[in-house]
Write an enzyme that holds these catalytic residues in place. Structure first.
Site, PDB file in Angstrom:
ATOM      1  N   ARG A   1       0.824  -1.231   0.000  1.00 24.94           N
ATOM      2  CA  ARG A   1       0.000   0.000   0.000  1.00 24.94           C
ATOM      3  C   ARG A   1       0.853   1.274   0.000  1.00 24.94           C
ATOM      4  O   ARG A   1       0.447   2.308   0.519  1.00 24.94           O
ATOM      5  CB  ARG A   1      -0.959   0.031   1.197  1.00 24.94           C
ATOM      6  CG  ARG A   1      -2.031  -1.052   1.191  1.00 24.94           C
ATOM      7  CD  ARG A   1      -2.975  -0.896   0.016  1.00 24.94           C
ATOM      8  NE  ARG A   1      -4.138  -1.781   0.103  1.00 24.94           N
ATOM      9  CZ  ARG A   1      -4.193  -3.014  -0.369  1.00 24.94           C
ATOM     10  NH1 ARG A   1      -3.153  -3.553  -0.985  1.00 24.94           N
ATOM     11  NH2 ARG A   1      -5.291  -3.732  -0.267  1.00 24.94           N
TER      12      ARG A   1
ATOM     13  N   SER B   1     -11.081  -0.842   2.444  1.00 27.98           N
ATOM     14  CA  SER B   1     -10.418  -0.944   3.759  1.00 27.98           C
ATOM     15  C   SER B   1     -10.071   0.459   4.249  1.00 27.98           C
ATOM     16  O   SER B   1      -9.394   1.211   3.541  1.00 27.98           O
ATOM     17  CB  SER B   1      -9.122  -1.746   3.644  1.00 27.98           C
ATOM     18  OG  SER B   1      -9.371  -3.039   3.169  1.00 27.98           O
TER      19      SER B   1
ATOM     20  N   GLU C   1      -5.648   3.822   5.811  1.00 29.09           N
ATOM     21  CA  GLU C   1      -5.228   3.586   4.425  1.00 29.09           C
ATOM     22  C   GLU C   1      -5.858   4.639   3.511  1.00 29.09           C
ATOM     23  O   GLU C   1      -5.283   5.038   2.509  1.00 29.09           O
ATOM     24  CB  GLU C   1      -5.671   2.175   4.020  1.00 29.09           C
ATOM     25  CG  GLU C   1      -5.063   1.694   2.725  1.00 29.09           C
ATOM     26  CD  GLU C   1      -6.094   1.193   1.759  1.00 29.09           C
ATOM     27  OE1 GLU C   1      -6.910   2.014   1.301  1.00 29.09           O
ATOM     28  OE2 GLU C   1      -6.072  -0.012   1.445  1.00 29.09           O
TER      29      GLU C   1
HETATM   30  P1  FAD Z   1      -8.687   8.431  -5.730  1.00 27.17           P
HETATM   31  O1  FAD Z   1      -9.416   7.960  -4.519  1.00 27.17           O
HETATM   32  O2  FAD Z   1      -9.328   9.461  -6.561  1.00 27.17           O
HETATM   33  O3  FAD Z   1      -7.240   8.920  -5.289  1.00 27.17           O
HETATM   34  C1  FAD Z   1      -6.437   8.143  -4.447  1.00 27.17           C
HETATM   35  C2  FAD Z   1      -5.035   8.795  -4.323  1.00 27.17           C
HETATM   36  O4  FAD Z   1      -4.385   8.747  -5.591  1.00 27.17           O
HETATM   37  C3  FAD Z   1      -5.090  10.279  -3.951  1.00 27.17           C
HETATM   38  O5  FAD Z   1      -3.946  10.589  -3.208  1.00 27.17           O
HETATM   39  C4  FAD Z   1      -5.036  10.988  -5.311  1.00 27.17           C
HETATM   40  O6  FAD Z   1      -4.534  12.296  -5.221  1.00 27.17           O
HETATM   41  C5  FAD Z   1      -4.092  10.076  -6.066  1.00 27.17           C
HETATM   42  N1  FAD Z   1      -4.309  10.044  -7.509  1.00 27.17           N
HETATM   43  C6  FAD Z   1      -5.412   9.604  -8.168  1.00 27.17           C
HETATM   44  N2  FAD Z   1      -5.217   9.671  -9.492  1.00 27.17           N
HETATM   45  C7  FAD Z   1      -3.977  10.177  -9.677  1.00 27.17           C
HETATM   46  C8  FAD Z   1      -3.189  10.495 -10.834  1.00 27.17           C
HETATM   47  N3  FAD Z   1      -3.638  10.313 -12.078  1.00 27.17           N
HETATM   48  N4  FAD Z   1      -1.949  11.017 -10.632  1.00 27.17           N
HETATM   49  C9  FAD Z   1      -1.468  11.222  -9.382  1.00 27.17           C
HETATM   50  N5  FAD Z   1      -2.163  10.952  -8.267  1.00 27.17           N
HETATM   51  C10 FAD Z   1      -3.397  10.418  -8.411  1.00 27.17           C
HETATM   52  N6  FAD Z   1      -7.695  -0.857  -2.924  1.00 27.17           N
HETATM   53  C11 FAD Z   1      -6.848  -1.914  -3.022  1.00 27.17           C
HETATM   54  O7  FAD Z   1      -5.634  -1.736  -3.115  1.00 27.17           O
HETATM   55  N7  FAD Z   1      -7.321  -3.185  -3.005  1.00 27.17           N
HETATM   56  C12 FAD Z   1      -8.629  -3.480  -2.894  1.00 27.17           C
HETATM   57  O8  FAD Z   1      -9.010  -4.656  -2.888  1.00 27.17           O
HETATM   58  C13 FAD Z   1      -9.545  -2.392  -2.804  1.00 27.17           C
HETATM   59  N8  FAD Z   1     -10.864  -2.617  -2.664  1.00 27.17           N
HETATM   60  C14 FAD Z   1     -11.733  -1.566  -2.578  1.00 27.17           C
HETATM   61  C15 FAD Z   1     -13.097  -1.846  -2.464  1.00 27.17           C
HETATM   62  C16 FAD Z   1     -14.011  -0.814  -2.395  1.00 27.17           C
HETATM   63  C17 FAD Z   1     -15.487  -1.115  -2.291  1.00 27.17           C
HETATM   64  C18 FAD Z   1     -13.555   0.541  -2.447  1.00 27.17           C
HETATM   65  C19 FAD Z   1     -14.547   1.674  -2.410  1.00 27.17           C
HETATM   66  C20 FAD Z   1     -12.197   0.818  -2.531  1.00 27.17           C
HETATM   67  C21 FAD Z   1     -11.270  -0.237  -2.593  1.00 27.17           C
HETATM   68  N9  FAD Z   1      -9.888  -0.019  -2.688  1.00 27.17           N
HETATM   69  C22 FAD Z   1      -9.027  -1.068  -2.822  1.00 27.17           C
HETATM   70  C23 FAD Z   1      -9.341   1.358  -2.662  1.00 27.17           C
HETATM   71  C24 FAD Z   1      -9.359   2.056  -4.047  1.00 27.17           C
HETATM   72  O9  FAD Z   1     -10.152   1.341  -4.959  1.00 27.17           O
HETATM   73  C25 FAD Z   1      -7.946   2.179  -4.606  1.00 27.17           C
HETATM   74  O10 FAD Z   1      -7.120   2.893  -3.738  1.00 27.17           O
HETATM   75  C26 FAD Z   1      -7.942   2.858  -5.988  1.00 27.17           C
HETATM   76  O11 FAD Z   1      -6.680   2.751  -6.582  1.00 27.17           O
HETATM   77  C27 FAD Z   1      -8.312   4.336  -5.876  1.00 27.17           C
HETATM   78  O12 FAD Z   1      -8.482   4.820  -7.183  1.00 27.17           O
HETATM   79  P2  FAD Z   1      -9.187   6.215  -7.476  1.00 27.17           P
HETATM   80  O13 FAD Z   1      -9.023   6.498  -8.913  1.00 27.17           O
HETATM   81  O14 FAD Z   1     -10.567   6.191  -6.952  1.00 27.17           O
HETATM   82  O15 FAD Z   1      -8.273   7.181  -6.619  1.00 27.17           O
HETATM   83  N1  EPU Z   2     -11.372 -10.830   9.217  1.00 26.68           N
HETATM   84  C1  EPU Z   2     -12.114 -10.934  10.367  1.00 26.68           C
HETATM   85  N2  EPU Z   2     -13.141 -10.052  10.544  1.00 26.68           N
HETATM   86  C2  EPU Z   2     -13.444  -9.102   9.639  1.00 26.68           C
HETATM   87  C3  EPU Z   2     -12.680  -8.977   8.471  1.00 26.68           C
HETATM   88  C4  EPU Z   2     -11.627  -9.869   8.276  1.00 26.68           C
HETATM   89  O1  EPU Z   2     -11.862 -11.784  11.217  1.00 26.68           O
HETATM   90  O2  EPU Z   2     -14.403  -8.356   9.873  1.00 26.68           O
HETATM   91  C5  EPU Z   2     -10.277 -11.798   8.986  1.00 26.68           C
HETATM   92  C6  EPU Z   2     -10.656 -12.790   7.878  1.00 26.68           C
HETATM   93  O3  EPU Z   2     -11.413 -13.862   8.372  1.00 26.68           O
HETATM   94  C7  EPU Z   2      -9.307 -13.235   7.374  1.00 26.68           C
HETATM   95  C8  EPU Z   2      -8.450 -11.969   7.543  1.00 26.68           C
HETATM   96  O4  EPU Z   2      -9.128 -11.150   8.501  1.00 26.68           O
HETATM   97  O5  EPU Z   2      -8.767 -14.244   8.206  1.00 26.68           O
HETATM   98  C9  EPU Z   2      -8.221 -11.205   6.238  1.00 26.68           C
HETATM   99  O6  EPU Z   2      -9.496 -10.825   5.688  1.00 26.68           O
HETATM  100  P1  EPU Z   2      -9.734 -10.603   4.107  1.00 26.68           P
HETATM  101  O7  EPU Z   2      -9.251 -11.794   3.341  1.00 26.68           O
HETATM  102  O8  EPU Z   2     -11.140 -10.184   3.935  1.00 26.68           O
HETATM  103  O9  EPU Z   2      -8.766  -9.443   3.713  1.00 26.68           O
HETATM  104  P2  EPU Z   2      -8.295  -8.106   4.473  1.00 26.68           P
HETATM  105  O10 EPU Z   2      -6.926  -8.334   4.984  1.00 26.68           O
HETATM  106  O11 EPU Z   2      -9.330  -7.668   5.436  1.00 26.68           O
HETATM  107  C10 EPU Z   2      -7.108  -7.122   2.389  1.00 26.68           C
HETATM  108  C11 EPU Z   2      -7.061  -5.795   1.684  1.00 26.68           C
HETATM  109  C12 EPU Z   2      -8.249  -5.643   0.767  1.00 26.68           C
HETATM  110  C13 EPU Z   2      -8.210  -6.774  -0.260  1.00 26.68           C
HETATM  111  C14 EPU Z   2      -8.271  -8.107   0.495  1.00 26.68           C
HETATM  112  C15 EPU Z   2      -8.137  -9.292  -0.426  1.00 26.68           C
HETATM  113  C16 EPU Z   2      -5.849  -4.259   3.095  1.00 26.68           C
HETATM  114  C17 EPU Z   2      -5.915  -3.080   4.004  1.00 26.68           C
HETATM  115  N3  EPU Z   2      -7.006  -4.703   2.639  1.00 26.68           N
HETATM  116  O12 EPU Z   2      -8.253  -7.096   3.253  1.00 26.68           O
HETATM  117  O13 EPU Z   2      -8.114  -4.397   0.076  1.00 26.68           O
HETATM  118  O14 EPU Z   2      -9.290  -6.692  -1.148  1.00 26.68           O
HETATM  119  O15 EPU Z   2      -7.184  -8.173   1.446  1.00 26.68           O
HETATM  120  O16 EPU Z   2      -6.818  -9.411  -0.835  1.00 26.68           O
HETATM  121  O17 EPU Z   2      -4.759  -4.722   2.799  1.00 26.68           O
HETATM  122  C18 EPU Z   2      -8.662  -2.091   0.184  1.00 26.68           C
HETATM  123  O18 EPU Z   2      -7.437  -1.866   0.210  1.00 26.68           O
HETATM  124  O19 EPU Z   2      -9.517  -1.171   0.180  1.00 26.68           O
HETATM  125  C19 EPU Z   2      -9.131  -3.468   0.175  1.00 26.68           C
HETATM  126  C20 EPU Z   2     -10.429  -3.807   0.193  1.00 26.68           C
END
Ligand code: FAD
Ligand code: EPU
Length: 337
Positions: A163, A237, A333
């Site tokens: 991250r 997250s 995050e």
């Molecule tokens: P924004 O939220 O608009 O911006 C994020 C940051 O990037 C800010 O600092 C912004 O200034 C900068 N930025 C954006 N675009 C540019 C650019 N072109 N140039 C320079 N800086 C820029 N993240 C994960 O890693 N894994 C996940 O599994 C995951 N699951 C998600 C699930 C949900 C339901 C949601 C809502 C979010 C999740 N995220 C996850 C977080 C998010 O999707 C990521 O961080 C994504 O990359 C953000 O993209 P954005 O375009 O919306 O960025």
């Molecule tokens: N868990 C719990 N309770 C909860 C949630 C999770 O006990 O309420 C436990 C799960 O049972 C599991 C562990 O925590 O043992 C990990 O959970 P999960 O696999 O759901 O993933 P996470 O670590 O909670 C991370 C990323 C997600 C990404 C998933 C899948 C971060 C901060 N988050 O979540 O990214 O989608 O793994 O790889 O690293 C995001 O960054 O926004 C995001 C959604």
């Protein structure tokens, strides 16, 4: 290019927080960037680059210029088995994943359904289900704010970590990413080692998964765990999974033997923040207009009408409680503005 005044960001952040930007412009090309930065008003104002707004919590109106990056376009170059896919920073990330899966280009299928744009993908080195952008990013191009020049960054230049990237660290606020090139492959090397993927593959009796299978399974797991921002505001997250020293971990795990944990670089240990938060009794709780998601305690939600301040205060409550119970400090995050 006109700078729009007092522009609503409510539809431009997935938390659905109702705030305005003092100034706003939609950028559709590198030329737009050059033009905007030639406007003297820009130097007088602080700047926020916005992609899909899916990793942001606005706690107040933005008293500066918001530049929404909407640079589109996808091009593909095949070299033997390798496929170099270049996408404009404004392309929707999941559309790119779908496109690559449909063409049989392997490498990003585990990152299905992550909201946001291509341009943000290197910023926090997006990751899910065993794959991170650092595994596939070949290079990216970026507009240097100080000089107006377009620079190219290699994967090594990006200094990726969990991250983290150079764009969140020492180069924060200095570059606007305009395009990203991913190195994918026509030969699938499917990554199914993440526990939840394996379990779901077994349940579906899939023994030799294709990248389309992986994409489908990841989508199904995500839908079961994460709230859809189009119906319930959230930014995924809210906290990072904390990485702690082995000695601290050994002490903790003797008290909490069920605690999930994963190896991290330098013999450190990564904990599951969702588990820590749930263990503090926060999973699925409602706190005013905010709360945590019922299926994933790591996700803070807007139940409707929440202010950014309210969500932020709730996140402080979580940080303090987790710190008291486990002695572990959670780090947000999501970008707080
Ligand atoms: P924004 O939220 O608009 O911006 C994020 C940051 O990037 C800010 O600092 C912004 O200034 C900068 N930025 C954006 N675009 C540019 C650019 N072109 N140039 C320079 N800086 C820029 N993240 C994960 O890693 N894994 C996940 O599994 C995951 N699951 C998600 C699930 C949900 C339901 C949601 C809502 C979010 C999740 N995220 C996850 C977080 C998010 O999707 C990521 O961080 C994504 O990359 C953000 O993209 P954005 O375009 O919306 O960025
Ligand atoms: N868990 C719990 N309770 C909860 C949630 C999770 O006990 O309420 C436990 C799960 O049972 C599991 C562990 O925590 O043992 C990990 O959970 P999960 O696999 O759901 O993933 P996470 O670590 O909670 C991370 C990323 C997600 C990404 C998933 C899948 C971060 C901060 N988050 O979540 O990214 O989608 O793994 O790889 O690293 C995001 O960054 O926004 C995001 C959604």
């Amino acid at each position: 290019m006109p700078l729009l005044e007092n522009y609503s960001l409510k539809q431009l952040n997935t938390f659905g927080i109702n705030v305005n930007a003092k100034l706003f412009a939609n950028i559709t090309s590198e030329e737009d960037l050059a033009e905007v930065f030639s406007n003297p008003l820009v130097k007088e104002n602080k700047l926020l680059v916005l992609g899909g707004g899916s990793n942001m919590l606005f706690t107040r109106d933005y008293d500066g210029l918001v530049l929404k990056v909407s640079i589109n376009g996808i091009s593909v170059k095949e070299v033997g088995d390798d496929v170099f896919v270049t996408a404009g920073a404004g392309e929707v990330w999941d559309d790119l994943v779908k496109y690559c899966v449909s063409k049989g280009y392997a490498g990003i299928e585990n990152l299905t359904l992550i909201p946001g744009t291509v341009g943000a993908s290197p910023i926090q080195n997006i990751g899910a289900y065993g794959v991170e952008i650092k595994d596939v990013l070949e290079s990216c191009t970026a507009f240097e704010i100080a000089t107006g020049e377009i620079k190219t960054f290699s994967r090594a230049d990006c200094e990726f970590a969990y991250r983290e990237s150079v764009f969140k660290g020492k180069l924060k606020g200095k570059y606007i990413i305009t395009s990203v090139t991913y190195k994918l492959s026509k030969t699938a090397n499917v990554q199914t080692h993440y526990g939840a993927i394996n379990t779901e593959m077994e349940r579906r009796e899939i023994t030799n998964p294709t990248i389309a299978d992986v994409s489908e399974v990841v989508a199904a797991i995500r839908v079961s765990k994460l709230p859809d921002p189009s119906t319930i505001g959230n930014a995924g997250s809210f906290f990072k999974n904390p990485i702690i020293d082995k000695t601290v971990f050994d002490e903790l795990v003797s008290q909490f033997p069920d605690m999930p944990h994963y190896p991290a670089p330098d013999t450190r240990v990564k904990l599951a923040a969702g588990w820590l938060i749930e263990a503090c009794g926060f999973k699925g709780i409602v706190d005013g207009n905010t709360g945590t998601w019922k299926n994933q305690a790591l996700v803070l939600v807007n139940h409707g009408g929440a202010t950014g301040q309210e969500v932020y205060r709730f996140s402080e409550k979580i940080i303090n409680t987790v710190q008291q119970k486990f002695g572990v400090l959670l780090e947000r995050e999501v970008n707080i503005l």
